[in-house]
Write a protein that holds these residues in place. Structure first.
Motif, mmCIF file in Angstrom:
data_model
loop_
_atom_site.group_PDB
_atom_site.id
_atom_site.type_symbol
_atom_site.label_atom_id
_atom_site.label_comp_id
_atom_site.label_asym_id
_atom_site.label_seq_id
_atom_site.Cartn_x
_atom_site.Cartn_y
_atom_site.Cartn_z
ATOM 1 N N CYS A 166 0.845 -1.192 0.000
ATOM 2 C CA CYS A 166 0.000 0.000 0.000
ATOM 3 C C CYS A 166 0.881 1.242 0.000
ATOM 4 O O CYS A 166 2.101 1.158 0.085
ATOM 5 C CB CYS A 166 -0.931 0.005 1.201
ATOM 6 N N ALA A 197 -7.075 1.308 5.049
ATOM 7 C CA ALA A 197 -5.923 0.559 5.562
ATOM 8 C C ALA A 197 -6.170 0.119 7.005
ATOM 9 O O ALA A 197 -5.879 -1.028 7.371
ATOM 10 C CB ALA A 197 -4.660 1.410 5.469
ATOM 11 N N MET A 204 -0.673 4.879 4.720
ATOM 12 C CA MET A 204 -1.453 3.646 4.774
ATOM 13 C C MET A 204 -0.668 2.521 5.429
ATOM 14 O O MET A 204 -1.222 1.695 6.149
ATOM 15 C CB MET A 204 -1.905 3.240 3.366
ATOM 16 N N VAL A 230 -2.242 0.481 8.621
ATOM 17 C CA VAL A 230 -2.548 -0.953 8.646
ATOM 18 C C VAL A 230 -1.802 -1.631 9.790
ATOM 19 O O VAL A 230 -2.365 -2.454 10.508
ATOM 20 C CB VAL A 230 -2.302 -1.625 7.275
#
Length: 178
Positions: free
Chosen positions: A8, A21, A44, A48
């Protein structure tokens, strides 16, 4: 449970991509999966990773030394591996992962997606390669790939190897089944 490599963006993006994310990270962590990422704590990539940990999951960050400051290394990772080169980073990310999910991203994300997808198509691995096409982000690229297929540059088998989904739930389901 699986170790899932997520590709990402690591640069500035609109808020809804950070939320996507985080949604993926929460779902991976809640499912008990380990995140394998590029080892940054920004954008992102950072969202995440933080969400996986907040949901009780484990994170493994793999980052080349020259990006430690630029991508602000995720020192909160359960395991942070610093490599000498990008090639070594990608090799370790692929080796440590049981599956791959690609979120929206730029040229680095695309390069990682295409390399992993091609490796699977060529038989270098049999791991799921999932493209999370949230809100049609990847539709222009997918149209282009279908056009390449029509001209004989991309085979049906190659396109079938890329698992395109539109939701976090579908993406997590595919990596959980493997």
């Amino acid at each position: 449970m699986a170790s899932v490599c997520v590709y990402c963006a690591s640069g500035p993006v609109p808020q809804h991509y950070l939320e996507l994310a985080a949604e993926l990270g929460t779902a991976l962590g809640a499912a008990g999966h380990t995140l394998v990422s590029g080892g940054g704590n920004v954008s992102m990539m950072g969202a995440v990773g933080a969400a996986v940990r907040a949901a009780g999951g484990r994170t493994v960050g793999i980052i080349p030394g020259h990006l430690v400051d630029r991508e602000a290394a995720d020192t909160d990772s359960d395991e942070l591996v610093v490599t000498e080169t990008m090639r070594e980073r990608k090799r370790l990310m692929e080796a440590r992962a049981d599956a791959f999910i690609t979120l929206p991203g730029g040229i680095g994300t695309l390069e990682e997606l295409f390399e992993t997808w091609t490796g699977g198509f060529l038989g270098e691995h049999d791991k799921p390669v999932v493209l999370l096409d949230a809100d049609g982000f990847y539709q222009p690229m997918l149209r282009w790939l279908r056009d390449l297929r029509a001209d004989g540059f991309v085979s049906d088998e190659a396109l079938d190897r890329l698992l395109v989904v539109g939701s976090v739930g579908a993406a997590v389901s595919l990596v959980t089944q493997q």
